[in-house]
Design a protein around this motif. Structure first.
Motif, PDB file in Angstrom:
ATOM      1  N   GLN A   1       7.010  16.269 -11.052  1.00  0.00           N
ATOM      2  CA  GLN A   1       5.723  16.713 -10.503  1.00  0.00           C
ATOM      3  C   GLN A   1       5.100  15.615  -9.648  1.00  0.00           C
ATOM      4  OE1 GLN A   1       2.821  18.065 -13.363  1.00  0.00           O
ATOM      5  NE2 GLN A   1       1.383  18.697 -11.776  1.00  0.00           N
ATOM      6  N   ARG A   2       5.180  14.379 -10.135  1.00  0.00           N
ATOM      7  CA  ARG A   2       4.644  13.258  -9.351  1.00  0.00           C
ATOM      8  C   ARG A   2       5.421  13.074  -8.046  1.00  0.00           C
ATOM      9  NH1 ARG A   2       4.466   8.211 -13.264  1.00  0.00           N
ATOM     10  NH2 ARG A   2       3.932   7.230 -11.276  1.00  0.00           N
ATOM     11  N   MET A   3       6.747  13.218  -8.124  1.00  0.00           N
ATOM     12  CA  MET A   3       7.557  13.089  -6.920  1.00  0.00           C
ATOM     13  C   MET A   3       7.264  14.219  -5.943  1.00  0.00           C
ATOM     14  SD  MET A   3       9.785  11.194  -5.351  1.00  0.00           S
ATOM     15  CE  MET A   3      10.610  10.142  -6.554  1.00  0.00           C
ATOM     16  N   SER A   4       7.042  15.431  -6.437  1.00  0.00           N
ATOM     17  CA  SER A   4       6.751  16.558  -5.550  1.00  0.00           C
ATOM     18  C   SER A   4       5.431  16.364  -4.813  1.00  0.00           C
ATOM     19  CB  SER A   4       6.709  17.862  -6.343  1.00  0.00           C
ATOM     20  OG  SER A   4       5.561  17.941  -7.181  1.00  0.00           O
ATOM     21  N   GLU A   5       4.460  15.752  -5.472  1.00  0.00           N
ATOM     22  CA  GLU A   5       3.177  15.461  -4.817  1.00  0.00           C
ATOM     23  C   GLU A   5       3.386  14.503  -3.669  1.00  0.00           C
ATOM     24  OE1 GLU A   5       0.956  14.070  -8.139  1.00  0.00           O
ATOM     25  OE2 GLU A   5       0.618  16.087  -8.965  1.00  0.00           O
ATOM     26  N   LEU A   6       4.286  13.548  -3.858  1.00  0.00           N
ATOM     27  CA  LEU A   6       4.619  12.608  -2.784  1.00  0.00           C
ATOM     28  C   LEU A   6       5.324  13.330  -1.642  1.00  0.00           C
ATOM     29  CD1 LEU A   6       4.781   9.663  -1.805  1.00  0.00           C
ATOM     30  CD2 LEU A   6       6.917   9.449  -3.080  1.00  0.00           C
TER      31      LEU A   6
ATOM     32  N   GLN B   1       0.800  -1.221   0.000  1.00  0.00           N
ATOM     33  CA  GLN B   1       0.000   0.000   0.000  1.00  0.00           C
ATOM     34  C   GLN B   1       0.834   1.272   0.000  1.00  0.00           C
ATOM     35  OE1 GLN B   1      -2.669  -0.403   3.331  1.00  0.00           O
ATOM     36  NE2 GLN B   1      -3.809  -2.088   2.399  1.00  0.00           N
ATOM     37  N   LYS B   2       2.064   1.181   0.480  1.00  0.00           N
ATOM     38  CA  LYS B   2       2.875   2.408   0.542  1.00  0.00           C
ATOM     39  C   LYS B   2       3.934   2.482  -0.557  1.00  0.00           C
ATOM     40  CE  LYS B   2       5.812   0.563   4.295  1.00  0.00           C
ATOM     41  NZ  LYS B   2       6.220   0.772   5.694  1.00  0.00           N
ATOM     42  N   ILE B   3       3.854   1.595  -1.552  1.00  0.00           N
ATOM     43  CA  ILE B   3       4.794   1.635  -2.674  1.00  0.00           C
ATOM     44  C   ILE B   3       4.182   2.404  -3.838  1.00  0.00           C
ATOM     45  CG2 ILE B   3       6.110   0.312  -4.364  1.00  0.00           C
ATOM     46  CD1 ILE B   3       6.225  -1.991  -2.444  1.00  0.00           C
ATOM     47  N   GLN B   4       4.928   3.367  -4.342  1.00  0.00           N
ATOM     48  CA  GLN B   4       4.537   4.064  -5.564  1.00  0.00           C
ATOM     49  C   GLN B   4       5.573   3.786  -6.645  1.00  0.00           C
ATOM     50  OE1 GLN B   4       3.022   7.948  -5.883  1.00  0.00           O
ATOM     51  NE2 GLN B   4       2.234   8.051  -3.787  1.00  0.00           N
ATOM     52  N   VAL B   5       5.103   3.645  -7.866  1.00  0.00           N
ATOM     53  CA  VAL B   5       5.992   3.444  -9.004  1.00  0.00           C
ATOM     54  C   VAL B   5       6.203   4.794  -9.696  1.00  0.00           C
ATOM     55  CG1 VAL B   5       6.352   2.283 -11.210  1.00  0.00           C
ATOM     56  CG2 VAL B   5       5.199   1.079  -9.331  1.00  0.00           C
ATOM     57  N   ILE B   6       7.423   5.289  -9.643  1.00  0.00           N
ATOM     58  CA  ILE B   6       7.814   6.486 -10.394  1.00  0.00           C
ATOM     59  C   ILE B   6       9.049   6.089 -11.199  1.00  0.00           C
ATOM     60  CG2 ILE B   6       8.554   8.896 -10.310  1.00  0.00           C
ATOM     61  CD1 ILE B   6       7.048   9.237  -7.711  1.00  0.00           C
ATOM     62  N   PRO B   7       8.888   5.854 -12.484  1.00  0.00           N
ATOM     63  CA  PRO B   7       9.994   5.312 -13.285  1.00  0.00           C
ATOM     64  C   PRO B   7      11.096   6.336 -13.513  1.00  0.00           C
ATOM     65  CG  PRO B   7       8.156   5.862 -14.702  1.00  0.00           C
ATOM     66  CD  PRO B   7       7.674   6.068 -13.288  1.00  0.00           C
ATOM     67  N   ASN B   8      12.163   5.879 -14.124  1.00  0.00           N
ATOM     68  CA  ASN B   8      13.174   6.799 -14.619  1.00  0.00           C
ATOM     69  C   ASN B   8      12.625   7.507 -15.856  1.00  0.00           C
ATOM     70  OD1 ASN B   8      15.436   6.408 -12.785  1.00  0.00           O
ATOM     71  ND2 ASN B   8      15.514   4.321 -13.589  1.00  0.00           N
ATOM     72  N   GLY B   9      13.374   8.459 -16.376  1.00  0.00           N
ATOM     73  CA  GLY B   9      12.862   9.213 -17.511  1.00  0.00           C
ATOM     74  C   GLY B   9      13.986   9.872 -18.279  1.00  0.00           C
ATOM     75  N   TYR B  10      13.634  10.906 -19.018  1.00  0.00           N
ATOM     76  CA  TYR B  10      14.614  11.637 -19.816  1.00  0.00           C
ATOM     77  C   TYR B  10      14.394  13.130 -19.618  1.00  0.00           C
ATOM     78  CZ  TYR B  10      10.826  12.663 -23.065  1.00  0.00           C
ATOM     79  OH  TYR B  10       9.647  13.110 -23.612  1.00  0.00           O
ATOM     80  N   ASP B  11      15.476  13.876 -19.733  1.00  0.00           N
ATOM     81  CA  ASP B  11      15.411  15.329 -19.607  1.00  0.00           C
ATOM     82  C   ASP B  11      15.351  15.919 -21.012  1.00  0.00           C
ATOM     83  OD1 ASP B  11      15.645  18.013 -19.029  1.00  0.00           O
ATOM     84  OD2 ASP B  11      17.351  17.775 -17.664  1.00  0.00           O
ATOM     85  N   GLU B  12      14.258  16.586 -21.323  1.00  0.00           N
ATOM     86  CA  GLU B  12      14.081  17.148 -22.662  1.00  0.00           C
ATOM     87  C   GLU B  12      15.220  18.097 -23.035  1.00  0.00           C
ATOM     88  OE1 GLU B  12       9.336  17.312 -23.476  1.00  0.00           O
ATOM     89  OE2 GLU B  12      10.055  18.494 -21.762  1.00  0.00           O
TER      90      GLU B  12
ATOM     91  N   ALA C   1       5.459   9.602 -25.052  1.00  0.00           N
ATOM     92  CA  ALA C   1       6.817   9.687 -24.522  1.00  0.00           C
ATOM     93  C   ALA C   1       6.942  10.809 -23.505  1.00  0.00           C
ATOM     94  CB  ALA C   1       7.804   9.889 -25.664  1.00  0.00           C
ATOM     95  N   ARG C   2       6.213  11.906 -23.689  1.00  0.00           N
ATOM     96  CA  ARG C   2       6.340  13.055 -22.781  1.00  0.00           C
ATOM     97  C   ARG C   2       5.906  12.735 -21.362  1.00  0.00           C
ATOM     98  NH1 ARG C   2       4.652  16.067 -27.531  1.00  0.00           N
ATOM     99  NH2 ARG C   2       6.460  17.190 -28.330  1.00  0.00           N
ATOM    100  N   HIS C   3       5.141  11.668 -21.173  1.00  0.00           N
ATOM    101  CA  HIS C   3       4.779  11.257 -19.808  1.00  0.00           C
ATOM    102  C   HIS C   3       6.023  10.872 -19.011  1.00  0.00           C
ATOM    103  CE1 HIS C   3       0.669  11.491 -20.940  1.00  0.00           C
ATOM    104  NE2 HIS C   3       0.596  10.341 -21.596  1.00  0.00           N
ATOM    105  N   TYR C   4       7.105  10.567 -19.718  1.00  0.00           N
ATOM    106  CA  TYR C   4       8.333  10.112 -19.055  1.00  0.00           C
ATOM    107  C   TYR C   4       9.423  11.181 -19.069  1.00  0.00           C
ATOM    108  CZ  TYR C   4       5.796   5.796 -19.393  1.00  0.00           C
ATOM    109  OH  TYR C   4       4.806   4.841 -19.272  1.00  0.00           O
ATOM    110  N   SER C   5       9.038  12.418 -19.316  1.00  0.00           N
ATOM    111  CA  SER C   5      10.013  13.501 -19.183  1.00  0.00           C
ATOM    112  C   SER C   5      10.335  13.682 -17.700  1.00  0.00           C
ATOM    113  CB  SER C   5       9.463  14.803 -19.764  1.00  0.00           C
ATOM    114  OG  SER C   5       8.485  15.359 -18.899  1.00  0.00           O
TER     115      SER C   5
ATOM    116  N   THR D   1       4.438   3.042 -25.970  1.00  0.00           N
ATOM    117  CA  THR D   1       5.011   4.206 -26.646  1.00  0.00           C
ATOM    118  C   THR D   1       5.209   4.000 -28.142  1.00  0.00           C
ATOM    119  OG1 THR D   1       7.251   3.432 -26.104  1.00  0.00           O
ATOM    120  CG2 THR D   1       6.214   4.953 -24.548  1.00  0.00           C
ATOM    121  N   GLY D   2       5.094   2.747 -28.606  1.00  0.00           N
ATOM    122  CA  GLY D   2       5.263   2.460 -30.025  1.00  0.00           C
ATOM    123  C   GLY D   2       6.638   2.787 -30.561  1.00  0.00           C
TER     124      GLY D   2
END
Length: 427
Positions: free
Chosen positions: A418-423, A226-237, A408-412, A374-375
């Protein structure tokens, strides 16, 4: 802004994929109302497998960074084995195992639990406690590997009562090279107990893939799940705003990062060797990073008509430039137990480059799902040389594309921050 303390062993001038995650989070967190304070190791004393001095320029001047001494147990490994390099994860930069290497791994697995970088912990704890009191910090993030860093968070939670977020980029006792460390039954028990304490006592757990969440959930049960969140790695535009290098009339297949025996190449090489000689002669197989001599010999023997380009280790910006120059990007998941959740951080940079991805790994894996979502290319089983050859022919004919830009932009890095800041701002 709310201040948080980030405790990370890997920080510039450390190189490699592990440093990118929190380097980028700290870059974008202030834009979401969170001011990071970073605690890391003195680079003059650290045991980094790779260094990338260029990353120092990416640290924001507004980010407060504190460095402490350490006691590096890996120095003993170097003395014992006579090696000049710290081993990479999975020992990918090591050749055929010698008696001394086996002995050193046994010492590491049985006496340096959970890992040899635990010599940093007492210095880091002392400085972390000072910073928490000085800044009135109530939230601490520990990121690993090395998993010994999580024990700093565990102690801070017990002693100071801070809110503790454990960011775990890799599995712990289920990491694919764990058995190479020759743990005794007692050492495995001690390590698993430490792992379970972290899972149970952290206020929040963050992992990079769904299957890693499954692995940890099975250990800790519903309360941990219940306390695990998935926040993947990503890319910096911003990393991809550079101009692509000059073009070439060659078909360039690019692989970045380390590679070891468990990264099975035989099916891919068989596919490449099955192409007509004129197509092979048009192809360049480029390895950006280190490749062990035995694997290099395997490649040369399998595809003698293909040009092999070895760049060696390069800084991050240059690595991105090679991606932008690629025709196809090769990605391999090691063929090991619990590999369904392995999503290399470089995948997201492959994705950002807009060039098609040829991945080798298990069907049904988290990586396979991301590629489908992402195709951006295709994932093949290791031995599916016929399908791989068809994919290569499509690429040589210019029929492949690099995927859906909006997905793909979901993984920027900015979107993920933003997701991490909410946490960070949640209670």
């Amino acid at each position: 802004m709310k201040k948080i303390l980030i405790i990370t062993y890997y920080w510039p001038p450390s190189g490699g994929a592990g440093v990118q995650r929190w380097l980028k989070f700290t870059k974008y967190l202030p834009g979401f109302g969170v001011q990071p304070v970073v605690l890391t190791v003195d680079p003059a004393q650290a045991s980094y497998p790779q260094r990338d001095e260029s990353l120092l320029h990416e640290v924001s001047p507004q980010t407060e960074v504190h460095r402490t001494p350490t006691f590096e147990l890996y120095n003993l490994y170097l003395r014992l084995t006579g090696k000049k390099e710290i081993p990479y994860g999975g020992f990918a930069n090591e050749g055929k195992e010698t008696f001394l290497q086996r002995l050193a791994k046994m010492v590491r697995g049985n006496f340096f639990i959970p890992d040899p970088r635990k010599g940093w912990n007492r210095y880091a704890f002392r400085k972390a406690a000072e910073l928490i009191r000085k800044h009135g910090i109530d939230t601490v993030v520990t990121t690993s590997p090395p998993h010994s860093t999580q024990l700093i968070g565990l102690r801070l939670k017990r002693k100071l009562g801070v809110r503790w977020v454990a960011d775990m980029r890799d599995p712990w006792t289920d990491i694919y090279y764990y058995r190479q460390l020759y743990h005794s039954a007692l050492a495995r028990k001690i390590d698993r107990n430490l792992e379970l304490k972290v899972l149970q006592q952290a206020d929040q757990l963050v992992v990079v893939s769904n299957d890693v969440k499954r692995i940890f959930s099975e250990k800790g049960g519903a309360a941990v799940q219940q306390k695990i969140q998935v926040i993947p790695n990503g890319y910096d535009e911003e990393d991809f705003e550079q101009e692509a290098p000059g073009g070439t009339d060659k078909f360039v297949i690019t692989y970045t990062g380390t590679i070891a025996a468990s990264y099975r190449l035989d099916g891919f090489l068989a596919a490449l060797a099955s192409l007509p000689a004129k197509l092979q002669e048009k192809t360049v197989l480029r390895f950006v990073g280190k490749i062990p001599p035995l694997i290099l010999e395997q490649v040369r023997q399998a595809v003698p008509h293909v040009e092999i380009d070895l760049t060696g280790y390069v800084d991050h910006r240059k690595s991105v430039a090679y991606l932008l120059q690629a025709s196809v990007q090769l990605l391999i998941i090691p063929q090991v137990k619990n590999n369904l959740g392995i999503v290399p951080g470089k995948f997201f940079e492959y994705l950002a480059s807009g060039k098609p991805v040829l991945a080798l790994g298990p069907k049904g894996s988290d990586l396979a799902k991301l590629i489908g979502e992402t195709g951006c290319g295709a994932l093949f089983e290791y031995d599916d040389s016929d399908a791989i050859a068809h994919f290569l022919r499509e690429g040589l004919d210019g029929k492949l594309t690099g995927g859906k830009r909006e997905t793909a932009r979901h993984y920027s890095r900015k979107a993920l921050t933003q997701r991490m800041s909410e946490l960070m701002n949640s209670k």
